[in-house]
Design an enzyme around this catalytic site. Structure first.
Site, short mmCIF file in Angstrom:
data_model
loop_
_atom_site.label_atom_id
_atom_site.label_comp_id
_atom_site.label_asym_id
_atom_site.label_seq_id
_atom_site.Cartn_x
_atom_site.Cartn_y
_atom_site.Cartn_z
N GLU A 1 12.89 -6.58 1.13
CA GLU A 1 12.86 -8.02 0.85
C GLU A 1 11.96 -8.20 -0.37
OE1 GLU A 1 14.72 -10.16 2.42
OE2 GLU A 1 15.42 -8.89 4.05
N CYS B 1 8.27 -16.27 -2.38
CA CYS B 1 9.27 -15.36 -2.96
C CYS B 1 10.50 -16.10 -3.45
CB CYS B 1 9.67 -14.30 -1.94
SG CYS B 1 10.31 -14.99 -0.41
P1 NAD Z 1 3.19 -5.75 -2.98
O1 NAD Z 1 4.43 -5.03 -3.27
O2 NAD Z 1 2.03 -5.58 -3.88
O3 NAD Z 1 2.66 -5.39 -1.52
C1 NAD Z 1 3.46 -5.51 -0.35
C2 NAD Z 1 2.95 -4.59 0.74
O4 NAD Z 1 3.10 -3.24 0.32
C3 NAD Z 1 1.49 -4.76 1.13
O5 NAD Z 1 1.38 -4.64 2.53
C4 NAD Z 1 0.81 -3.60 0.43
O6 NAD Z 1 -0.33 -3.14 1.09
C5 NAD Z 1 1.87 -2.54 0.47
N1 NAD Z 1 1.79 -1.55 -0.61
C6 NAD Z 1 1.26 -1.72 -1.85
N2 NAD Z 1 1.39 -0.60 -2.58
C7 NAD Z 1 2.03 0.28 -1.80
C8 NAD Z 1 2.47 1.61 -2.00
N3 NAD Z 1 2.28 2.25 -3.14
N4 NAD Z 1 3.11 2.21 -0.98
C9 NAD Z 1 3.31 1.57 0.19
N5 NAD Z 1 2.92 0.32 0.43
C10 NAD Z 1 2.28 -0.32 -0.54
O7 NAD Z 1 3.62 -7.28 -2.90
P2 NAD Z 1 2.71 -8.55 -2.65
O8 NAD Z 1 1.87 -8.81 -3.85
O9 NAD Z 1 2.04 -8.45 -1.33
O10 NAD Z 1 3.81 -9.69 -2.52
C11 NAD Z 1 4.36 -10.35 -3.61
C12 NAD Z 1 5.78 -9.93 -3.84
O11 NAD Z 1 6.51 -9.97 -2.62
C13 NAD Z 1 6.52 -10.86 -4.78
O12 NAD Z 1 7.32 -10.09 -5.65
C14 NAD Z 1 7.40 -11.68 -3.84
O13 NAD Z 1 8.54 -12.21 -4.44
C15 NAD Z 1 7.72 -10.69 -2.80
N6 NAD Z 1 8.08 -11.36 -1.56
C16 NAD Z 1 9.34 -11.26 -1.08
C17 NAD Z 1 9.69 -11.92 0.09
C18 NAD Z 1 11.08 -11.85 0.65
O14 NAD Z 1 11.25 -12.22 1.80
N7 NAD Z 1 12.06 -11.39 -0.08
C19 NAD Z 1 8.74 -12.66 0.77
C20 NAD Z 1 7.46 -12.74 0.26
C21 NAD Z 1 7.14 -12.07 -0.90
#
Ligand code: NAD
Length: 474
Positions: free
Chosen positions: A214, A248
């Protein structure tokens, strides 16, 4: 290595429990859903307060609408429909195989990993969890490290409501997420950025762990001349500024017919002033999650200004929006170009570029030149142009004459396409996503297949020619 060992042990315990109970009954699943519901009733206020503290400013109403109530509605929907979803679905069988029959049964997969983002921290781990436990699975949850108070409280709340063999929580950052994604899970749901989504898919690949991603991206809001302009402006402003744009599916930028750009910008400013009469000190206007994110947004504006954009800060009440509160006043950007960073990356904050278009085809081409978005919003009343939008653009979802609200429809699958994600959940779509949809065929005592058994000389050959002439084969 330590975290990997701990997670492996968690998973092994869940796998042992799953082997003993591979198909939880409807009652057992409802009991788990009920425990989740009670958890929200018991801990809801504290979880909400923790989220507020993690953000700095975030209205409990925002958290109610988009987090706690959202999950409660998902639970109610799953409880109501679980029986239907669990029932085997009979399928039609070709006459050649009659009177045999076939059906599709949904079987629990085992353990599903759920890695969440910080922006709606309750929704993004617990809403997948509803679908996961409705489908009879177990789960390991990893909330984001950017909402640490919430994550810690979630861990103890889940610990109270579930045994670790049912649902476990692990807290931490990238290393923990990476470790979880590298385990032989039965499915992995990831909500977050496209950059990390790619790392997750790569970490899951050696085990062929199926992933639901997502992700995000730049979701456009297109305003057609046939639109009711004040209403379109109102709904774009609302969708953009809920949680200060950290959504998002927030409309990332607006594509507006060139004759209406100024009127639209004015209408958006007026709507913002109605919704947020002040920015500084307003408890309804969410802070940016961290100083790093705050600085990123500030530099998006600086970069746009340096490249010649007209920057219109909408600061009703004119209070000083200070750095310490990590609030950024709603900002309209006019005259943006493709070389500006704000038109290249997902904004995820309260900045709204307004891009003019001359013809509907040009607006469609603008969208199609870019990554397929998670959401697309179209405002207008012309059914011909609406049909063109629906047929000629590809996006995770569309709301016509509104923003965001498609996500709240339990009967609409939610998910992206291409760079905005893969796989869908919510309601029945989620139940199926986290099940093995198993085909089962019951062969009857009488079967025409017997006519085609070897030896293949003589009779079988004649029968094949005869079968080949049957009309059902044409
Ligand atoms: P992110 O990708 O930085 O982090 C998401 C999760 O991944 C966190 O729990 C983080 O700890 C983990 N993570 C970070 N680096 C990692 C790695 N190398 N390996 C494994 N896990 C890792 O995203 P964010 O800043 O938390 O969220 C913002 C993004 O999420 C935006 O792009 C937004 O559009 C998207 N988003 C999508 C939805 C949806 O339902 N499609 C909903 C909310 C947010």
């Amino acid at each position: 290595v330590q975290i990997l060992d701990r997670l492996s042990e968690m998973l092994a315990a869940q796998k042992r429990a799953h082997a003993l109970q591979p198909y939880p009954s409807r009652r057992e699943r409802i009991d788990r859903l009920d425990r989740l519901r009670s958890l929200l009733a018991l801990y809801g206020a504290r979880l909400t307060a923790a989220v507020e503290q993690d953000f700095g400013t975030r209205s409990p109403i925002v958290t109610a609408i988009a987090d706690t109530m959202f999950v409660q509605r998902a639970i109610a929907h799953a409880r109501r429909h679980l029986g239907e979803w669990m029932a085997a679905r009979p399928v039609a069988t070709g006459i050649l195989f009659a009177p045999s029959r076939g059906e599709v049964v949904c079987q629990p997969l085992g353990t599903v990993g759920i890695i969440g983002a910080w922006n709606y921290p309750i929704q993004l781990v617990l809403s997948p969890l509803v679908d996961v436990i409705a489908a009879g699975n177990r789960a390991i949850l990893k909330p984001s490290e950017l909402t640490p108070r919430y994550a810690e409280l979630l861990e103890s709340a889940i610990g109270d409501a579930f045994s670790p063999e049912e649902v476990a929580v692990v807290t931490g950052g990238a290393e923990v997420g990476q470790a979880l994604a590298s385990l032989p899970l039965d499915h992995l749901v990831f909500t977050g950025s496209g950059r990390v989504g790619r790392l997750i898919a790569a970490a899951a690949a050696p085990n062929l762990t199926p992933v639901t991603l997502e992700l995000g991206g730049k979701s456009p809001a297109i305003v057609h001349p046939s639109a009711h302009l004040p209403r379109a402006a109102d709904r774009v402003a609302w969708g953009k500024l809920l949680n200060a744009g950290q959504t998002c599916i927030a409309p990332d930028y607006a594509l507006v017919h060139e004759d209406y750009v100024e009127a639209f910008a004015t209408a958006v400013s007026e709507s913002i002033a109605r919704q947020y009469p002040t920015i500084a000190g307003n408890p309804d206007y969410t802070s940016i999650i961290t100083g790093r994110h705050y600085n990123r947004l500030r530099s998006l504006v600086d970069d746009a200004r340096a490249h010649g954009a007209r920057v219109v800060e909408v600061n009703p009440g004119s209070g000083v929006v200070d750095h310490a509160s990590r609030k950024i006043a709603p900002t309209l950007l006019l005259g943006v170009t493709g070389e500006m960073t704000v038109m290249q990356e997902e904004i995820f904050g309260p900045l709204l570029p307004i891009v003019p278009y001359a013809s509907h085809d040009e607006a469609i081409a603008f969208v199609n030149e870019r990554d397929r978005p998670l959401a697309l919003y179209w405002f207008g009343t012309s059914s011909k142009h609406r049909r063109h939008i629906l047929e000629r653009t590809v996006s995770g979802a569309v709301t016509i004459n509104g923003t965001l609200v498609h996500i709240a429809q339990e009967n609409l699958p939610f998910g992206g396409v291409g760079p905005s994600g893969q796989g869908h959940y919510h309601g029945e779509a989620g139940f199926r996503r986290f099940s093995k949809e198993k085909s089962v065929f019951f062969e009857s005592r009488f079967s025409a297949m017997r006519l085609l058994y070897p030896p293949y000389r003589g009779a079988a050959e004649r029968r094949l020619r005869w079968l080949d002439r049957w009309p059902f084969n044409r």
